[in-house]
Design a protein around this motif. Structure first.
Motif, mmCIF file in Angstrom:
data_model
loop_
_atom_site.group_PDB
_atom_site.id
_atom_site.type_symbol
_atom_site.label_atom_id
_atom_site.label_comp_id
_atom_site.label_asym_id
_atom_site.label_seq_id
_atom_site.Cartn_x
_atom_site.Cartn_y
_atom_site.Cartn_z
ATOM 1 N N ASN A 1 62.148 12.829 54.212
ATOM 2 C CA ASN A 1 62.929 11.742 53.633
ATOM 3 C C ASN A 1 63.905 11.108 54.634
ATOM 4 N N PRO A 2 64.603 11.883 55.487
ATOM 5 C CA PRO A 2 65.457 11.229 56.496
ATOM 6 C C PRO A 2 64.671 10.334 57.441
ATOM 7 N N TRP A 3 63.456 10.734 57.799
ATOM 8 C CA TRP A 3 62.615 9.888 58.637
ATOM 9 C C TRP A 3 62.335 8.560 57.938
ATOM 10 N N LEU A 4 62.021 8.672 56.659
ATOM 11 C CA LEU A 4 61.690 7.476 55.881
ATOM 12 C C LEU A 4 62.886 6.533 55.802
ATOM 13 N N ILE A 5 64.067 7.077 55.576
ATOM 14 C CA ILE A 5 65.267 6.247 55.515
ATOM 15 C C ILE A 5 65.530 5.567 56.865
ATOM 16 N N LEU A 6 65.288 6.316 57.947
ATOM 17 C CA LEU A 6 65.476 5.750 59.282
ATOM 18 C C LEU A 6 64.563 4.539 59.497
ATOM 19 N N PHE A 7 63.278 4.678 59.185
ATOM 20 C CA PHE A 7 62.337 3.582 59.403
ATOM 21 C C PHE A 7 62.569 2.428 58.430
ATOM 22 N N LEU A 8 63.070 2.736 57.244
ATOM 23 C CA LEU A 8 63.379 1.659 56.291
ATOM 24 C C LEU A 8 64.498 0.760 56.799
ATOM 25 N N ASN A 9 65.444 1.350 57.522
ATOM 26 C CA ASN A 9 66.602 0.595 57.986
ATOM 27 C C ASN A 9 66.484 0.133 59.428
ATOM 28 N N LEU A 10 65.363 0.432 60.074
ATOM 29 C CA LEU A 10 65.162 -0.020 61.447
ATOM 30 C C LEU A 10 64.782 -1.500 61.434
ATOM 31 N N PRO A 11 65.527 -2.354 62.121
ATOM 32 C CA PRO A 11 65.221 -3.791 62.096
ATOM 33 C C PRO A 11 63.818 -4.081 62.622
ATOM 34 N N ALA A 12 63.166 -5.057 61.990
ATOM 35 C CA ALA A 12 61.810 -5.416 62.393
ATOM 36 C C ALA A 12 61.765 -5.899 63.831
ATOM 37 N N LEU A 13 62.790 -6.624 64.243
ATOM 38 C CA LEU A 13 62.818 -7.150 65.604
ATOM 39 C C LEU A 13 62.827 -6.028 66.632
ATOM 40 N N VAL A 14 63.539 -4.948 66.343
ATOM 41 C CA VAL A 14 63.589 -3.813 67.267
ATOM 42 C C VAL A 14 62.213 -3.179 67.408
ATOM 43 N N VAL A 15 61.521 -3.006 66.292
ATOM 44 C CA VAL A 15 60.181 -2.410 66.325
ATOM 45 C C VAL A 15 59.230 -3.284 67.136
ATOM 46 N N ILE A 16 59.304 -4.592 66.938
ATOM 47 C CA ILE A 16 58.417 -5.512 67.656
ATOM 48 C C ILE A 16 58.680 -5.462 69.159
ATOM 49 N N VAL A 17 59.955 -5.527 69.546
ATOM 50 C CA VAL A 17 60.303 -5.512 70.970
ATOM 51 C C VAL A 17 59.874 -4.192 71.614
ATOM 52 N N LEU A 18 60.129 -3.065 70.944
ATOM 53 C CA LEU A 18 59.756 -1.771 71.509
ATOM 54 C C LEU A 18 58.243 -1.638 71.626
ATOM 55 N N ALA A 19 57.510 -2.143 70.640
ATOM 56 C CA ALA A 19 56.050 -2.073 70.702
ATOM 57 C C ALA A 19 55.509 -2.853 71.895
#
Length: 272
Positions: free
Chosen positions: A112-130
């Motif tokens: 559940n903590p993992w899920l909360i982390l990914f829920l609140n991770l901004p989409a822009l951050v995920v895109i840039v890191l990818a």
């Protein structure tokens, strides 16, 4: 003598009235509403003439020009392919993880903590890191979009798994149903409303993120075209591509998503 034909005519008239109220009337209302929006848009553009706010006729001319050249169809197809790929990946992975977490409470409490982390991770951050980690590739773009949607699917499907009726599982044991039959006749019908909710919200979220992905790291697609015309301050072209893609997504909602949902829930009792 006339009672028979009148009795037969009544159900037919009732079906016609029902078809009008459930089909034609909402469509006519939506059409009138959109026409009113266009009139308001044209009125405001006439009161405030500016290149930053072109009238509908200018946007329409650009739309026809881009469609005639073939650019509109090409870029729409590229964006739709990314939307479809990211949607399939997000729904499959998110549904499996969500059901597993909903069924196994200890696993859910651990992740559940993992899920909360990914829920609140901004989409822009995920895109840039990818893009940084995997390069400016198609796989990185689709993965970034899917990762942004998977946590939402997990949350929805987890709630559906928690709401499963244990009596149906007991019935399956009594009748010795196979695993495949349990999934098909016990699990899927109960999860269908949650899957439909995750699917509908997923499409609405995914296509918006796809545009950002294309804007940052793709050389084609609607997002790339919006970025390209933004550089030359061509607002009419920006609106033309945006409205064309929105129209396509509305058609998908009306012609694919809603009919599929009605077909999947046809066994449910509907209010009179």
């Amino acid at each position: 003598m006339t009672a028979g034909p009148e009795r037969e005519r009544a159900p037919v008239e009732g079906r016609l009235a029902g078809a009008f109220s459930h089909g034609l009337l909402p469509a006519a209302t939506a059409l009138v509403s959109l026409l009113g929006l266009c009139l308001l848009w044209n009125l405001v553009a006439g009161i405030w003439p500016s290149r930053a706010f072109p009238p509908p006729i200018d946007v329409w001319r650009v739309l026809i020009k881009e469609a005639a050249s073939g650019d509109l169809a090409y870029h729409l197809a590229m964006t739709l392919s990314r939307v479809a790929a990211a949607y399939v990946v997000a729904m499959l992975v998110g549904s499996v993880i969500g059901v597993l977490l909903g069924v196994h409470r200890r696993v859910d409490s651990f992740f559940n903590p993992w899920l909360i982390l990914f829920l609140n991770l901004p989409a822009l951050v995920v895109i840039v890191l990818a893009y940084i980690w995997f390069g400016l590739t198609e796989a990185a773009a689709i993965s970034a979009v899917a990762i942004n949607k998977i946590p939402n699917v997990v949350v929805t499907m987890r709630e559906g798994a928690r709401a499963l009726d244990p009596r149906y599982a007991e019935m399956a044991k009594v009748y010795r149903l196979s695993r495949l039959d349990r999934i098909r006749h016990i699990l899927m019908p109960q999860l269908q409303p949650y899957f439909a909710a995750a699917s509908r919200s997923g499409i609405a979220l995914i296509w918006k993120i796809v545009l950002v992905v294309e804007l940052l790291g793709r050389s084609n697609g609607v997002g790339f075209q919006i970025y390209l015309h933004f550089q030359i301050f061509d607002v009419a072209a920006i609106l033309a591509y945006s409205l064309a893609f929105v129209a396509i997504m509305l058609l998908i909602e009306l012609l694919l998503v809603q009919p599929f949902e009605r077909h999947a829930t046809r066994w449910r009792r509907r209010p009179a």
